[in-house]
Scaffold this active site. Structure first.
Site, PDB file in Angstrom:
ATOM      1  NE  ARG A   7      -2.283  -1.067   3.636  1.00 28.43           N
ATOM      2  CZ  ARG A   7      -1.915  -0.079   4.439  1.00 28.43           C
ATOM      3  NH1 ARG A   7      -2.186   1.187   4.124  1.00 28.43           N
ATOM      4  NH2 ARG A   7      -1.291  -0.330   5.579  1.00 28.43           N
ATOM      5  CE  LYS A  62      -6.144  -3.788   5.045  1.00 23.49           C
ATOM      6  NZ  LYS A  62      -6.860  -4.411   6.189  1.00 23.49           N
ATOM      7  CG  HIS A  67      -7.005  -3.938  11.005  1.00 22.13           C
ATOM      8  ND1 HIS A  67      -5.679  -3.634  11.179  1.00 22.13           N
ATOM      9  CD2 HIS A  67      -7.071  -4.732   9.912  1.00 22.13           C
ATOM     10  CE1 HIS A  67      -4.967  -4.218  10.229  1.00 22.13           C
ATOM     11  NE2 HIS A  67      -5.790  -4.891   9.452  1.00 22.13           N
ATOM     12  CB  SER A 117       2.474  -6.753  10.580  1.00 25.58           C
ATOM     13  OG  SER A 117       3.239  -7.689   9.865  1.00 25.58           O
ATOM     14  CE  LYS A 133      -4.614  -9.392  12.071  1.00 29.64           C
ATOM     15  NZ  LYS A 133      -5.073  -8.162  11.411  1.00 29.64           N
ATOM     16  CB  THR A 134      -2.856 -14.797  10.395  1.00 35.56           C
ATOM     17  OG1 THR A 134      -3.183 -13.508   9.877  1.00 35.56           O
ATOM     18  CG2 THR A 134      -3.332 -15.858   9.417  1.00 35.56           C
ATOM     19  CG  ASP A 138      -7.405  -7.835   7.584  1.00 38.12           C
ATOM     20  OD1 ASP A 138      -6.604  -7.638   8.509  1.00 38.12           O
ATOM     21  OD2 ASP A 138      -7.457  -7.114   6.570  1.00 38.12           O
ATOM     22  NE  ARG A 194      -0.154  -8.946   2.533  1.00 39.22           N
ATOM     23  CZ  ARG A 194      -0.756  -8.585   3.652  1.00 39.22           C
ATOM     24  NH1 ARG A 194      -1.789  -9.271   4.101  1.00 39.22           N
ATOM     25  NH2 ARG A 194      -0.331  -7.548   4.336  1.00 39.22           N
TER      26      ARG A 194
END
Length: 533
Positions: A55, A198, A217, A235, A239-240, A254, A319
């Site tokens: 981004r 996003k 988020h 990051s 979390k994932t 997410d 990704r």
């Protein structure tokens, strides 16, 4: 493809429009027409986003308008733009789209709850972008598409064409412009697909608080007893990894909303980091990579088409985008009840924060606004100490209101629905990075399990003398000495010094919010406690 469908109402005369095309059609078009596109050995579509592989937050703009400008937290994240400049970029995008032989349209929903979802239309020039957004949004049924009508918001992705750097208020050839009143996003100068995703999330982050809904988020999952847990984290905090729990159904990885009725996922898919991906460490994600999955900017063997997930020569931000039902253990539809547990994940490389602690609603709001993690210092700069990172609401780049708006909504919902907030440190123990070691993943998983099993209800807690939160003295399958950071440090005097330094970092960061936040939230930080204790 619908031959009768057109975009004339937007001033786009291109006649060949591929609308909500099938995956095979998008594969064929991408492979035939888009440079750098290939099929992996397991059937995923490998794509290349061009110069931009992430981004461009400094190039994001929001149009200032009397109807919305008092609601937006203007600054380095929400950068203003005048209406005239938006229209210049809008015209530039339409001019480019009109030169294209064909275009792609994705008409789909953001939000699984029909009461709150918005209809979105993506207009783009690449099959890769269309497939990506068909994965990331919630696709309508044939009947819903026939009755779709006009969308609530439109994204004009002309990212293959640059912005004019000499246009007023432009900082580069990249520009992502949101106009809330026109309900449009214009993208120029970047082909990175995440800007579309996003952009939609930013819109939801603006709209939902107007309806007393908290956009978040975060990842979310649900247990066998339909108990919901939400996990926030920047990051690298886990979390994932921690939300992909074989004992619990994934709601989403997410973006979510917390309403008066419960929680729902904003998205229809997952957008997972692929760096160092392996079947052993992240089997759910690894197995979701198949026909229909988009792999961005990965390196692969030219002969076998096998992906080398450890190769970051294009970018570290490789990704994978896939529909959420590519995950085996998933909650469908992606709607659930009110969260029972709110978990803030942090990777504290200073080794100061406890591995698990319980928060009051005010402390939860304070740490939510702070959005803290600490990363290992970059040796190329000769820096040996960890680097603190603060991102308000664990997603400052997408939050359009002042962080206090979201924090007060969070505190209100925690109290109304009697949720319990926890801070879980997945970082260092026994000292800071370079001295201590990373907390073992099996211990962190055991702490998360203890939260879900309500094991801490029968455990004793001690108050952290500096941060104020409650630290359990025991946890099943975790050595007790790990739970209190001070006990793990050999050099207790140095622990005091580093702790005082971390407190100062928290306090310095929070000064920017103090004037606008609820006083009870401001008082919940470590500055209320004696850092010499």
């Amino acid at each position: 493809m619908a031959q009768t469908f057109n975009l004339h109402q937007y001033g786009i005369e291109t006649e060949k429009i591929f609308r909500n095309s099938s995956v095979p059609v998008l594969y064929e078009l991408g492979l035939r027409l888009e440079k750098g596109t290939a099929i992996s050995d397991v059937g995923a579509l490998m794509t290349y986003s061009g110069e931009k592989t992430g981004r461009s937050p400094k190039d994001k703009r929001i149009v200032r308008h009397p109807d919305s400008e008092d609601n937006i937290d203007w600054g380095n994240i929400n950068i203003g733009l005048d209406e005239h400049t938006f229209m210049v970029n809008h015209e530039r995008a339409l001019d480019y789209l009109n030169t294209c032989d064909h275009l792609y349209v994705v008409d789909a929903y953001a939000g699984w709850d029909p009461k709150y979802r918005i209809k979105t239309r993506i207009v783009c020039t690449r099959a890769y972008h269309a497939l990506f957004m068909q994965n990331m949004l919630i696709m309508p049924t044939a009947g819903e598409l026939a009755d779709f009508g006009e969308p609530d918001y439109v994204v004009f992705n002309a990212g293959r064409f640059p912005a004019n750097r000499y246009t007023s208020e432009m900082t580069s050839k990249t520009s992502i412009d949101l106009n809330l009143e026109r309900r449009e996003i214009v993208i120029l100068g970047t082909e990175y697909a995440g800007e579309m995703k996003k952009g939609i999330f930013s819109i939801m982050n603006y709209l939902m608080p107007l309806r007393d809904v908290l956009p978040m988020h975060c990842s979310a999952n649900v247990g066998e007893k339909d108990d919901v847990t939400i996990l926030f984290g920047l990051s690298g905090t886990g979390k994932t990894t921690l939300s992909a729990d074989p004992k619990r159904r994934l709601i989403g990885d997410d973006e979510h909303c917390w309403t008066d009725e419960g929680t729902f996922n904003i998205e229809g898919g997952c957008y997972a980091k692929a760096i160092d991906l392996s079947a052993e460490n992240e089997p759910d994600i690894f197995n979701a990579i198949k026909f229909g999955t988009v792999l961005e900017n990965v390196v692969y063997d030219q002969h076998t088409r096998k992906v080398d997930y450890g190769d970051v020569s294009i970018t570290q931000n490789t990704r994978a985008s896939y529909p959420i039902d590519y995950i085996d253990n998933v909650q469908m539809p992606c709607i659930a009840g009110h969260p029972e547990n709110i978990i803030f994940l942090t990777c504290d490389a200073f080794g100061i924060l406890p591995p698990v602690s319980k928060l009051t609603p005010e402390q939860a709001s304070y740490h939510f606004i702070s959005g803290y993690t600490a990363k290992v210092a970059g040796t190329e700069m000769g820096v040996t100490e960890p680097q603190a990172t603060f991102s308000a609401c664990f997603g400052a780049a997408f939050m359009m209101w002042h962080p206090n708006k979201y924090a007060e909504l969070l505190a209100k919902k925690i109290k109304e629905h009697q949720a319990t907030a926890w801070l879980v440190n997945t970082g260092w123990t026994g000292g800071a990075h370079g001295v201590g070691s990373r907390i073992k993943l099996k211990y962190t998983r055991a702490m998360i399990d203890a939260i879900h099993n309500n094991d801490f209800d029968t455990m004793d807690f001690v108050a952290d003398k500096v941060f104020g939160f409650q630290v359990p003295t025991r946890c099943p399958n975790v050595p007790s000495e790990v739970l209190v950071p001070q006990n793990t440090w050999a050099d207790k005097e140095h622990y005091e010094i580093v702790r005082a330094k971390l407190v100062k970092l928290f306090n310095e960061n929070f000064k920017q919010f103090e004037a606008d936040v609820n006083p009870a939230i401001a008082k919940a930080g470590p500055k209320n406690f004696d850092s010499r204790s």
